[in-house]
Design a protein around this motif. Sequence first.
Motif, mmCIF file in Angstrom:
data_model
loop_
_atom_site.group_PDB
_atom_site.id
_atom_site.type_symbol
_atom_site.label_atom_id
_atom_site.label_comp_id
_atom_site.label_asym_id
_atom_site.label_seq_id
_atom_site.Cartn_x
_atom_site.Cartn_y
_atom_site.Cartn_z
ATOM 1 N N UNK A 95 14.385 -21.384 -107.840
ATOM 2 C CA UNK A 95 13.325 -22.383 -107.770
ATOM 3 C C UNK A 95 13.771 -23.616 -106.994
ATOM 4 N N UNK A 96 15.026 -24.000 -107.169
ATOM 5 C CA UNK A 96 15.552 -25.148 -106.414
ATOM 6 C C UNK A 96 15.520 -24.853 -104.919
ATOM 7 N N UNK A 97 15.863 -23.621 -104.578
ATOM 8 C CA UNK A 97 15.833 -23.204 -103.172
ATOM 9 C C UNK A 97 14.401 -23.190 -102.624
ATOM 10 N N UNK A 98 13.464 -22.704 -103.444
ATOM 11 C CA UNK A 98 12.064 -22.630 -102.996
ATOM 12 C C UNK A 98 11.457 -24.021 -102.828
ATOM 13 N N UNK A 99 11.836 -24.958 -103.696
ATOM 14 C CA UNK A 99 11.330 -26.330 -103.560
ATOM 15 C C UNK A 99 11.852 -26.952 -102.263
ATOM 16 N N UNK A 100 13.123 -26.705 -101.953
ATOM 17 C CA UNK A 100 13.672 -27.195 -100.685
ATOM 18 C C UNK A 100 12.955 -26.552 -99.496
ATOM 19 N N UNK A 101 12.630 -25.269 -99.652
ATOM 20 C CA UNK A 101 11.884 -24.582 -98.601
ATOM 21 C C UNK A 101 10.509 -25.211 -98.421
ATOM 22 N N UNK A 102 9.849 -25.535 -99.537
ATOM 23 C CA UNK A 102 8.521 -26.158 -99.475
ATOM 24 C C UNK A 102 8.588 -27.517 -98.789
ATOM 25 N N UNK A 103 9.658 -28.263 -99.038
ATOM 26 C CA UNK A 103 9.846 -29.557 -98.375
ATOM 27 C C UNK A 103 9.985 -29.372 -96.864
ATOM 28 N N UNK A 104 10.770 -28.349 -96.464
ATOM 29 C CA UNK A 104 10.942 -28.088 -95.029
ATOM 30 C C UNK A 104 9.617 -27.672 -94.397
ATOM 31 N N UNK A 105 8.869 -26.827 -95.102
ATOM 32 C CA UNK A 105 7.579 -26.376 -94.563
ATOM 33 C C UNK A 105 6.645 -27.557 -94.330
ATOM 34 N N UNK A 106 6.643 -28.512 -95.261
ATOM 35 C CA UNK A 106 5.768 -29.668 -95.120
ATOM 36 C C UNK A 106 6.226 -30.556 -93.965
ATOM 37 N N UNK A 107 7.560 -30.723 -93.829
ATOM 38 C CA UNK A 107 8.070 -31.549 -92.732
ATOM 39 C C UNK A 107 7.726 -30.952 -91.376
ATOM 40 N N UNK A 108 7.827 -29.614 -91.256
ATOM 41 C CA UNK A 108 7.605 -28.947 -89.979
ATOM 42 C C UNK A 108 6.133 -28.689 -89.701
ATOM 43 N N UNK A 109 5.289 -28.884 -90.708
ATOM 44 C CA UNK A 109 3.862 -28.599 -90.553
ATOM 45 C C UNK A 109 3.129 -29.777 -89.908
ATOM 46 N N UNK A 110 2.050 -29.440 -89.194
ATOM 47 C CA UNK A 110 1.185 -30.485 -88.638
ATOM 48 C C UNK A 110 0.315 -31.095 -89.725
ATOM 49 N N UNK A 111 0.265 -30.402 -90.874
ATOM 50 C CA UNK A 111 -0.543 -30.860 -92.000
ATOM 51 C C UNK A 111 0.319 -31.727 -92.910
ATOM 52 N N UNK A 112 0.032 -33.008 -92.980
ATOM 53 C CA UNK A 112 0.820 -33.955 -93.772
ATOM 54 C C UNK A 112 -0.037 -34.548 -94.894
ATOM 55 N N UNK A 113 -0.493 -33.682 -95.812
ATOM 56 C CA UNK A 113 -1.369 -34.126 -96.892
ATOM 57 C C UNK A 113 -0.611 -34.820 -98.008
ATOM 58 N N UNK A 114 -1.158 -35.924 -98.497
ATOM 59 C CA UNK A 114 -0.529 -36.656 -99.597
ATOM 60 C C UNK A 114 -0.502 -35.821 -100.867
ATOM 61 N N UNK A 115 -1.511 -34.974 -101.051
ATOM 62 C CA UNK A 115 -1.578 -34.160 -102.259
ATOM 63 C C UNK A 115 -0.408 -33.181 -102.319
ATOM 64 N N UNK A 116 -0.055 -32.607 -101.171
ATOM 65 C CA UNK A 116 1.087 -31.706 -101.125
ATOM 66 C C UNK A 116 2.381 -32.453 -101.438
ATOM 67 N N UNK A 117 2.502 -33.670 -100.917
ATOM 68 C CA UNK A 117 3.700 -34.470 -101.190
ATOM 69 C C UNK A 117 3.824 -34.763 -102.679
ATOM 70 N N UNK A 118 2.709 -35.104 -103.319
ATOM 71 C CA UNK A 118 2.742 -35.370 -104.765
ATOM 72 C C UNK A 118 3.082 -34.100 -105.546
ATOM 73 N N UNK A 119 2.570 -32.966 -105.064
ATOM 74 C CA UNK A 119 2.862 -31.694 -105.724
ATOM 75 C C UNK A 119 4.360 -31.395 -105.680
ATOM 76 N N UNK A 120 4.975 -31.613 -104.527
ATOM 77 C CA UNK A 120 6.418 -31.367 -104.391
ATOM 78 C C UNK A 120 7.207 -32.321 -105.278
ATOM 79 N N UNK A 121 6.778 -33.576 -105.355
ATOM 80 C CA UNK A 121 7.451 -34.545 -106.237
ATOM 81 C C UNK A 121 7.361 -34.105 -107.694
ATOM 82 N N UNK A 122 6.194 -33.597 -108.104
ATOM 83 C CA UNK A 122 6.016 -33.123 -109.480
ATOM 84 C C UNK A 122 6.886 -31.902 -109.768
ATOM 85 N N UNK A 123 6.994 -30.999 -108.783
ATOM 86 C CA UNK A 123 7.834 -29.813 -108.962
ATOM 87 C C UNK A 123 9.304 -30.205 -109.085
#
Length: 282
Positions: free
Chosen positions: A99-127
């Motif tokens: 899970x720690x690895x997947x959360x880091x992966x999710x962070x990388x996906x968000x950084x590399x994505x053109x989609x920079x939604x605040x909701x996704x950022x809050x979701x990652x913070x909660x995870x």
Amino acid sequence: MRKLLFILMCLVAVVSCKQEKANADLAADRQRDSLNQIIAQRDSEINDMLATFNEIEEGFKEINEAEHRVSMAKEGEGASREQRIRENMQFIQSAMSQNRELINKLKRQLRESAFQGDEFKRTIENLTKQLEEKDQQLAQLRAELSAKDIHIAELDEKITGLNTDVSSLKEENTQKASTISTQDKQLNTAWFVFGTKSELKSQNILVDGKVLQSNFNRDYFTKIDIRVDKEIKLYSRSAKILTAHPAGSYSLQQNANKQYVLRITDPQKFWGASKYLVVLVK
């Protein structure tokens, strides 16, 4: 004579209006296709992030279930108690690392994505917060096991050491996977451009009858994924490919509006000679 001149002027005005409308329609079609491509890419990125999120959620669910089994086992008796605790603790440690690895992966996906939604950022913070809380809960569980049976404490040390090795190995594998993913993306990226002779000359793409020989403007090209983008609309009734691409790997066909569409039937063969495509249109 004046009447004839007036009629000619009216005809010129009508033709000019029709040409302006045609140019406006062409620009609108190009803009619409560009937007559709951007939307498709964004949808793909969001779907990838949601898939990772679902994996993390499933991981937390399995960890909770394993924690419950450990709690039940530590209150029980019998020779199999230690074995059940051993197996579930190993599973928990492995699932936490994953899970720690997947959360880091999710962070990388968000950084590399053109989609920079605040909701996704809050979701990652909660995870991330949920993962930290789970670490604290497991520390408490290990303390309870240690107080109950010394052999369990020794087992816990072995598991902790094993988890460290697994985490290091997974981090190394993650880095390798990220490198492979980046390389794979680069290998499957190509660029295309189509334009009139004057347009191509203005960007140094066509110079003295030669294509891509000078310091041409690479920003003028459109980037595509050759695994996905296999059809390119050229919006012209005249089209000539200037770069070298093997015959039999593509076709140039006219649509219902008599405008050419390039269909790439063998992407690996088509892009094998050059990752740049230049098409001359009128």
